[in-house]
Enzyme design. Structure first.
Site, mmCIF file in Angstrom:
data_model
loop_
_atom_site.group_PDB
_atom_site.id
_atom_site.type_symbol
_atom_site.label_atom_id
_atom_site.label_comp_id
_atom_site.label_asym_id
_atom_site.label_seq_id
_atom_site.Cartn_x
_atom_site.Cartn_y
_atom_site.Cartn_z
ATOM 1 N N ASP A 1 0.818 -1.223 0.000
ATOM 2 C CA ASP A 1 0.000 0.000 0.000
ATOM 3 C C ASP A 1 0.851 1.272 0.000
ATOM 4 O O ASP A 1 0.328 2.376 0.144
ATOM 5 C CB ASP A 1 -0.946 0.000 1.211
ATOM 6 C CG ASP A 1 -0.195 -0.153 2.525
ATOM 7 O OD1 ASP A 1 1.044 0.022 2.535
ATOM 8 O OD2 ASP A 1 -0.841 -0.439 3.549
ATOM 9 N N GLY A 2 2.177 1.131 -0.122
ATOM 10 C CA GLY A 2 3.033 2.312 -0.234
ATOM 11 C C GLY A 2 3.664 2.734 1.073
ATOM 12 O O GLY A 2 4.514 3.629 1.091
ATOM 13 N N GLU A 3 3.271 2.124 2.203
ATOM 14 C CA GLU A 3 3.909 2.490 3.470
ATOM 15 C C GLU A 3 5.275 1.810 3.568
ATOM 16 O O GLU A 3 5.523 0.797 2.917
ATOM 17 C CB GLU A 3 3.011 2.074 4.647
ATOM 18 C CG GLU A 3 1.700 2.849 4.645
ATOM 19 C CD GLU A 3 0.787 2.510 5.809
ATOM 20 O OE1 GLU A 3 1.207 1.761 6.722
ATOM 21 O OE2 GLU A 3 -0.360 2.976 5.801
ATOM 22 N N ARG B 1 13.169 27.501 -0.961
ATOM 23 C CA ARG B 1 12.809 28.606 -1.855
ATOM 24 C C ARG B 1 11.498 29.272 -1.443
ATOM 25 O O ARG B 1 11.282 30.435 -1.716
ATOM 26 C CB ARG B 1 12.738 28.110 -3.308
ATOM 27 C CG ARG B 1 14.117 27.895 -3.899
ATOM 28 C CD ARG B 1 14.034 27.211 -5.250
ATOM 29 N NE ARG B 1 13.541 25.851 -5.109
ATOM 30 C CZ ARG B 1 13.249 25.048 -6.142
ATOM 31 N NH1 ARG B 1 13.410 25.490 -7.366
ATOM 32 N NH2 ARG B 1 12.831 23.823 -5.940
ATOM 33 N N GLN B 2 10.638 28.520 -0.781
ATOM 34 C CA GLN B 2 9.389 29.131 -0.278
ATOM 35 C C GLN B 2 9.707 29.678 1.113
ATOM 36 O O GLN B 2 9.359 29.084 2.136
ATOM 37 C CB GLN B 2 8.257 28.086 -0.248
ATOM 38 C CG GLN B 2 6.909 28.619 0.224
ATOM 39 C CD GLN B 2 6.188 29.495 -0.806
ATOM 40 O OE1 GLN B 2 6.469 29.438 -1.986
ATOM 41 N NE2 GLN B 2 5.269 30.331 -0.344
ATOM 42 N N HIS C 1 19.752 27.024 -0.026
ATOM 43 C CA HIS C 1 19.216 28.175 -0.753
ATOM 44 C C HIS C 1 18.761 29.224 0.263
ATOM 45 O O HIS C 1 17.643 29.165 0.779
ATOM 46 C CB HIS C 1 18.051 27.755 -1.646
ATOM 47 C CG HIS C 1 17.549 28.896 -2.476
ATOM 48 N ND1 HIS C 1 18.031 29.172 -3.733
ATOM 49 C CD2 HIS C 1 16.645 29.867 -2.212
ATOM 50 C CE1 HIS C 1 17.429 30.252 -4.209
ATOM 51 N NE2 HIS C 1 16.585 30.691 -3.290
ATOM 52 N N LYS D 1 16.741 38.058 -13.543
ATOM 53 C CA LYS D 1 15.698 37.096 -13.897
ATOM 54 C C LYS D 1 14.324 37.635 -13.498
ATOM 55 O O LYS D 1 14.175 38.245 -12.447
ATOM 56 C CB LYS D 1 15.965 35.773 -13.161
ATOM 57 C CG LYS D 1 14.884 34.723 -13.359
ATOM 58 C CD LYS D 1 15.334 33.355 -12.867
ATOM 59 C CE LYS D 1 15.161 33.195 -11.388
ATOM 60 N NZ LYS D 1 15.578 31.846 -10.920
ATOM 61 N N ARG E 1 10.638 35.795 -13.012
ATOM 62 C CA ARG E 1 9.913 34.519 -13.085
ATOM 63 C C ARG E 1 8.415 34.810 -13.089
ATOM 64 O O ARG E 1 7.910 35.493 -12.207
ATOM 65 C CB ARG E 1 10.288 33.615 -11.909
ATOM 66 C CG ARG E 1 9.681 32.216 -12.023
ATOM 67 C CD ARG E 1 10.036 31.346 -10.839
ATOM 68 N NE ARG E 1 11.361 30.760 -10.906
ATOM 69 C CZ ARG E 1 11.701 29.720 -11.680
ATOM 70 N NH1 ARG E 1 10.816 29.184 -12.493
ATOM 71 N NH2 ARG E 1 12.914 29.248 -11.649
HETATM 72 C C1 R5P Z 1 16.216 30.380 -7.575
HETATM 73 O O1 R5P Z 1 16.410 31.412 -7.010
HETATM 74 C C2 R5P Z 1 17.247 29.312 -7.631
HETATM 75 O O2 R5P Z 1 18.506 29.792 -7.264
HETATM 76 C C3 R5P Z 1 17.316 28.684 -9.008
HETATM 77 O O3 R5P Z 1 17.742 29.660 -9.950
HETATM 78 C C4 R5P Z 1 15.981 28.153 -9.437
HETATM 79 O O4 R5P Z 1 15.368 27.481 -8.384
HETATM 80 C C5 R5P Z 1 16.116 27.247 -10.625
HETATM 81 O O5 R5P Z 1 14.829 26.781 -10.951
HETATM 82 P P1 R5P Z 1 14.488 26.335 -12.424
HETATM 83 O O6 R5P Z 1 15.530 25.358 -12.864
HETATM 84 O O7 R5P Z 1 13.128 25.710 -12.291
HETATM 85 O O8 R5P Z 1 14.457 27.565 -13.270
#
Ligand code: R5P
Length: 298
Positions: free
Chosen positions: A33-35, A91-92, A124, A188, A190
């Site tokens: 069952d995945g456990e 990142r979050q 990060h 960048k 996004r």
């Molecule tokens: C973001 O600030 C990170 O340093 C990377 O640049 C990012 O997470 C890379 O994500 P992806 O490959 O999806 O563009």
């Protein structure tokens, strides 16, 4: 110190060879069952144990790490550490929209309930300046700059280090200082998981150099794909793409090659064919510096 190696890809064995640590025998059983059932096959009472785990794609793997910590704690281990070369969810680090979970904080709270310390590589860090702002237990962040710089020194004659975005300035700067080579950082925007725009110009005096695009991680690859396109459009030679953590979601690796990268290389923090730069020496040095020297070792 003993190592409970939940990865089994060779990094744990290399780490034990470099440190003299003992790999703890254990078994993992996947139920239909995945456990998962985890069993320790050795007495751990009073022992210091580090759990080594690959935490990319964390939602499939975090529970295994918690089971390991729980079993060690229940069976009397003294101190329990986590060695996660890639630490996810960082990142979050804020609620970008009202109501969003701040995953970095939630995940940190979960780990520090189970582990006495943790060690990762090139975390990060953006809105948090250090892991100490996230964790109340000792949390060590090892820089991969010496490893990346060593590789560039040995393989690229006249490098120009290029960071794809503002966050990358920290990794690019640390590596460029070691190499004594020029570096530049692009900008960048996004707009979605796979919608990324990269802007910037390369000074004419650097255009004969081999661009080495450097980032902490490759996820969808779109950040570095767009940066590759920009460099090729500016007339630079095919770039080397170098990152610490290769998550390579979906077709990221193939798309990076198609965008004009002639080499795509990462460390082995996350197992992948591109991950041939071994972290074992770096981790061994860091962990040896942390490990208490046993009283009878002198
Ligand atoms: C973001 O600030 C990170 O340093 C990377 O640049 C990012 O997470 C890379 O994500 P992806 O490959 O999806 O563009």
């Amino acid at each position: 110190m003993r190592l409970l190696d939940l990865r089994d890809d060779g990094l744990g064995a290399a780490l034990c060879a470099a440190t003299g640590w003992h790999r703890l025998p254990h078994a993992l059983h996947a139920f239909p069952d995945g456990e998962t059932l985890l069993r320790l096959d050795e007495e751990v009472r009073g022992a210091d144990v580090a759990v080594l785990a690959d935490l990319a794609h964390p939602e499939q793997r975090v529970l295994r790490v918690l089971l390991a910590a729980g079993a060690l704690r229940d069976q009397g281990a003294a101190r329990i550490g986590l060695v996660a070369p890639y630490l996810p969810y960082l990142r979050q680090d804020t609620a970008f929209r009202p109501g969003e979970a701040i995953s970095a904080r939630v995940f940190a709270r979960l780990l520090e309930r189970e582990f006495d310390w943790l060690l990762t590589v090139e975390a990060h860090l953006h809105r948090f300046a250090s892991l100490a702002e996230l964790f109340t237990v000792p949390a060590y962040n090892v820089s991969a700059a010496p490893l990346l710089a060593g590789w560039v020194r040995g393989h690229v004659a006249e490098p120009l280090l290029v960071g794809p975005d503002a966050e990358s300035a920290q990794w690019v700067g640390a590596t460029a200082r070691r190499l004594g080579c020029p570096a530049t950082v692009l900008r960048k925007e996004r707009h979605g998981d796979a919608e990324v725009l990269v802007h910037g110009a390369i000074a004419p005096t650097w255009r004969h150099r081999t661009p080495v695009l450097l980032d902490d991680m490759i996820s969808t690859g779109h950040t570095l794909i767009e940066a590759c396109r920009l460099l090729r459009a500016a007339g630079l030679p095919p770039p080397v793409v170098l990152a610490v953590h290769g998550l390579f979601a979906g077709p990221a690796y193939a798309e990076l090659r198609a965008a004009g990268a002639h080499t795509v290389l990462t460390t082995d923090s996350v197992p992948h064919a591109a991950g041939t730069l071994s972290l074992a020496p770096l981790l061994a040095d860091a962990l040896t510096a942390l490990a208490p020297v046993p009283a009878d070792a002198n």
